[in-house]
Each structure stands twice: as C-alpha cells, then as structure tokens.
Design an enzyme around this catalytic site. Structure first.
Site: not given
Ligand code: 5RP
Length: 217
Positions: A29, A31, A82-83, A94, A96-97, A103, A121
């Site tokens: 992600g 972060t 990240g989350a 988790k 989103g990516g 993970e 978050k």
């Molecule tokens: C990817 C994840 C990421 O940790 C989550 O989407 C947070 O992303 P970002 O740091 O871009 O906000 O779970 O699968």
C-alpha cells in the site's frame, strides 16, 4: 498536514522498531511504500524482507533490499503493514489493495505486527470500509449469496485479479461488532480464500500519524 505527510510520520515511527540483522515482513500500500523508501534511505542493515505483493517486491528490489522466500526464513521478526480501517483493539480491515491473502500469511508468520496508518483509519466499529474477500473465481456468485445472507452487499471488483489469480468481492453495509466471529464465519465459506478481517491475529501495535504527532495504540 495532508494524508501523505501523516502516513510518512507513521512510517518513520515504525522504523525505530526495526533491528539490525532482522528479517522483516513487508505489507502493501501507499503507507508501506513510504516505509520501504524510509528503510532504504536509512541504510539499516537487515537480512532481507518477505514481501506480501508483487508491488512491494518491485519496490524492495529497486532499493536493493533482498526479497526472501517465506519457506526459507522461518518465523519473521517483524511485520509492517498498513490498513484500511482499525478499531481500538487493533483489529483491522485490509485488502483495499487486493493483497490480503499474502498479507495474512506474512502476518501469521511474524512474531510482531506493527500497523502504520494515518489517523483517519481509526474507527469505532469496523465495516464502513467495504470488506474485501478474495474468492476462487468459480465460487464468486455462490460466496456472494452467502455474504448477502450474512447481511452484506457484495460488489465484484471488476477487472481486478489478485497476485494469486483470484477475484475480490468488496462487501458493503456491514457493521462488524464481533470481528473475530465474522472472520471465522466468512473464512469457512467454500470458495473463500481469505477475508480481509485481521481480528484473530490483530496488530500488536498501531502507529497513527496525526497533526498532533504520532499516536500509538
Ligand atoms: C493492501 C492493504 C493496505 O494495507 C491498505 O489498503 C492500506 O493502504 P494504504 O496504505 O495505501 O492506505 O491492505 O491490500
């Protein structure tokens, strides 16, 4: 301060937990991208990293950080990720990516899990962010019907294929008051590879960037 500056704050704070000669697990992600860049810039000598995605692998390699196979490392010292959401018990949404399966594997294989994020978050109850569920493609409609029965509104993430060749359903409309039970229930559905709830194995430390400085929970 903008969101990127808050993420950067959390990423830099996490660096202080990295020990020389350790093997790190690395999440995915924006972060985590900042964390990887900061790790490389600091030139702390680590033995290498196990990556949770092709995206993070590319970035680690670009910085000359050795990417290791989890089958050869044994237990990892520290996992940084990240989350999309966290509650005050450090239970997370988790995925989103789309990297949730790897993970979850890397988190499970790590002694310590530090989650880094900006303060937006942190939520009272998980579920405003649509809950990602990775599914075997042939099971997508079946799993979607079961998720409706659990009270959610699954939406197929069209045009997206995970690093494992699977598909994602993003489940809207959930208010996840008991994330441990919901994680187990969704995990047990035939065809589900991984649900993006990290409640049975929550983070050990949550580092949040905020305009007032770093908060840890
Ligand atoms: C990817 C994840 C990421 O940790 C989550 O989407 C947070 O992303 P970002 O740091 O871009 O906000 O779970 O699968």
């Amino acid at each position: 301060m903008n969101a990127d500056q808050l993420k950067q704050q959390a990423a830099l704070a996490a660096l202080t937990h990295v020990e020389e000669d350790s093997v790190l697990g690395i999440g995915t992600g924006s972060t985590v991208d900042l964390f990887i860049d900061a790790l490389a810039a600091q030139k702390l000598r680590i033995r290498g990293a196990v990556s949770s995605s092709e995206r993070s692998t590319t970035r680690l390699k670009r910085h000359g950080i050795d990417v290791l196979d989890l089958n050869t490392t044994g237990e990892l010292d520290l996992y940084i990720d990240g989350a999309d959401e966290s509650d005050r018990h450090r239970r997370l949404i988790k995925g989103g990516g789309g990297a949730l399966t790897r993970e979850k594997i890397v988190a499970a294989a790590s002694r310590r899990f530090i989650c880094i994020a900006d303060e937006s978050k942190l939520v009272g109850v998980l579920g405003k962010f649509p809950l990602p569920v990775e599914v075997i493609p042939m099971a997508r409609s079946y799993v979607a019907r079961q998720l409706v029965a659990l009270g959610g509104q699954p939406v197929y993430r069209e045009g997206f294929v995970t690093d494992n060749g699977n598909q994602i359903l993003d489940v809207h409309g959930l208010s996840i008051v008991d994330p441990v039970t919901m994680e187990s229930e969704i995990n047990q559905l035939a065809g589900v590879v991984t649900v993006g709830l990290f409640a049975r194995r929550p983070a050990d430390l949550l580092i949040l960037g905020s305009p007032n400085g770093v908060q840890t929970i």
